[in-house]
Design an enzyme around this catalytic site. Structure first.
Site, mmCIF file in Angstrom:
data_model
loop_
_atom_site.group_PDB
_atom_site.id
_atom_site.type_symbol
_atom_site.label_atom_id
_atom_site.label_comp_id
_atom_site.label_asym_id
_atom_site.label_seq_id
_atom_site.Cartn_x
_atom_site.Cartn_y
_atom_site.Cartn_z
ATOM 1 N N LYS A 187 -0.654 -45.574 25.456
ATOM 2 C CA LYS A 187 -1.005 -46.710 26.315
ATOM 3 C C LYS A 187 -0.660 -47.998 25.560
ATOM 4 O O LYS A 187 -0.410 -47.968 24.351
ATOM 5 C CB LYS A 187 -2.491 -46.666 26.687
ATOM 6 C CG LYS A 187 -2.882 -45.385 27.432
ATOM 7 C CD LYS A 187 -2.297 -45.299 28.838
ATOM 8 C CE LYS A 187 -2.185 -43.898 29.378
ATOM 9 N NZ LYS A 187 -3.337 -43.359 30.034
HETATM 10 C C1 LIG Z 1 -3.981 -42.210 30.756
HETATM 11 C C2 LIG Z 1 -4.588 -42.371 32.084
HETATM 12 C C3 LIG Z 1 -5.892 -41.946 32.342
HETATM 13 C C4 LIG Z 1 -6.702 -41.130 31.389
HETATM 14 O O1 LIG Z 1 -6.876 -41.653 30.145
HETATM 15 P P1 LIG Z 1 -7.187 -40.670 28.903
HETATM 16 O O2 LIG Z 1 -7.578 -41.625 27.838
HETATM 17 O O3 LIG Z 1 -5.921 -39.929 28.615
HETATM 18 O O4 LIG Z 1 -8.276 -39.775 29.295
HETATM 19 C C5 LIG Z 1 -6.424 -42.219 33.589
HETATM 20 N N1 LIG Z 1 -5.719 -42.832 34.531
HETATM 21 C C6 LIG Z 1 -4.448 -43.234 34.336
HETATM 22 C C7 LIG Z 1 -3.719 -43.933 35.441
HETATM 23 C C8 LIG Z 1 -3.837 -42.991 33.112
HETATM 24 O O5 LIG Z 1 -2.564 -43.374 32.926
#
Ligand SMILES: *Cc1c(COP(=O)(O)O)cnc(C)c1O
Length: 375
Positions: A187
């Site tokens: 992210k």
């Molecule tokens: C990455 C992501 C999540 C989940 O996040 P994690 O930290 O991997 O649990 C939820 N929603 C979206 C749109 C994502 O891209």
């Protein structure tokens, strides 16, 4: 040349000494759970996003689940969301006990189409859960209006959108009642493992979240609520605090890279073969992903592979057609815009450290594939 889809090693090399110092600080302290680093990160994320409160949690997925739990959403309730997203969005709704209700997306933004929401609101609807996909805010104003009319909550899945701003300059995660962030390593603000955050301006909801993430205890060993272990740990928090100092610089670089792709594709006349992502002038799109729409997508994917160009497909199967959601009774054709996007979308490398020669190599490859001549 090889162009990886992302390269966290380059980023790490640039901040290695700061990171090592931060790790040492936590090691010297030997406090690993809910200590000063988590509190500091919560303050800093709240300030960064312009929220009154921020609650550090174990992942973005858990942020979503906790947001739903904090509102008391569960069995018998419905939550409206998009089928064109990562599984965690609708998965968390289902895990809360509520029923995900899917609404198709807008083809240009890839985010939930507000015009289609009203028809799906019933007396069971408790919340709308838009996703700021790929780093661009969903169209929030009509969603807020609808939610206010029906007295339902807006929970933002801002996992891909930290630092994004909508057309009114409001920051992702602070436009609705609750905002959910992920610190998954790829992210825009990524930790060295899992982590997440829930933001809100509602301090009583924040108190509930603080309790829920730690087994529902607001006083040690006194459990007014049934929560769980949804804690963010000190090591992740200290590393994220270091990286937060660089986030705006990295975001700026992502935007520069997106603009450069745009210019390169247009120079070669490829914008008629490839649908480029919009570069909204009055919003801040933070480009967690740079997603183009193309014909012969799977063939292109194999071609890029042969050229050593990293890429990915977000998302090959919309959630209403996933086996785990068969019980919801959707069928192919129900969400045509999402289904088409699932066949056409392709994400190209966009990470901050991507170089101009790498981007030219990527664009050259697409030009070769589509057989376009320079104009
Ligand atoms: C990455 C992501 C999540 C989940 O996040 P994690 O930290 O991997 O649990 C939820 N929603 C979206 C749109 C994502 O891209």
């Amino acid at each position: 040349m090889r162009v990886p889809f992302f390269d966290l090693k380059v980023q790490y090399a640039a901040i290695k000494s700061e990171i090592r110092r931060a790790i040492d600080e936590v090691c010297d302290n030997q406090q690993f759970i809910l200590g000063p680093q988590v509190h500091r990160l919560e303050d800093e994320i709240a300030r960064y996003c312009g929220a009154r409160c921020a609650v550090g949690v174990s992942s973005g997925t858990d942020a979503l689940l906790l947001a739903l739990m904090a509102l008391g959403i569960g069995s018998g309730d419905e939550v409206i969301t998009t089928p064109y997203t990562f599984i965690a969005t609708a998965g968390s709704i289902a895990r809360s006990g509520a029923r995900p209700v899917f609404v198709d997306i807008d083809p240009a933004r890839f985010t939930i189409d507000p015009k289609l929401i009203a028809d799906r609101i019933t007396e069971r609807t408790r919340a709308i859960l838009p996703v700021h996909l790929f780093g661009r805010c969903a169209e929030m104003e009509p969603i807020r209006t609808l939610a206010a009319q029906h007295q339902i909550a807006v929970i933002e899945d801002a996992a891909q959108a930290i630092g994004a701003e909508d057309e009114f300059g409001r920051m992702a995660g602070c436009i609705g009642l609750l905002g959910c962030f992920s610190f998954y390593p790829t992210k825009n603000l990524g930790g060295f493992g899992d982590g997440g955050m829930v933001t809100t301006n509602d301090s009583s909801l924040a108190s509930t979240l603080f309790a829920l993430r730690n087994h529902g205890a607001s006083t040690k060993y006194l459990h007014s609520l049934l929560g769980g272990n949804f804690r963010l740990d000190e090591l992740q928090a200290v590393l994220l605090a270091v990286k937060l100092q660089h986030l705006d610089q990295w975001t700026k670089q992502r935007i520069i890279n997106a603009e450069r792709y745009d210019a390169l594709f247009r120079e070669r006349g490829l914008e008629c073969r490839i649908r480029l992502p919009e570069l909204p002038r009055n919003e801040r799109h933070v480009f967690n992903q740079y997603v183009v729409r193309v014909s012969r997508r799977d063939e292109l994917s194999r071609f890029l592979e042969s050229r050593g160009i990293g890429h990915d497909i977000y998302y090959p199967r919309p959630l209403h057609l996933q086996v785990c959601f068969e019980y919801l009774g959707y069928k192919e054709g129900d969400m045509p815009v999402s289904e088409r996007a699932a066949k056409e979308a392709l994400a190209l490398p966009i990470y901050p450290e991507l170089t101009q020669p790498m981007q030219e190599y990527v664009v050259d490859a697409l030009q070769t594939f589509y057989g376009e001549r320079s104009s």
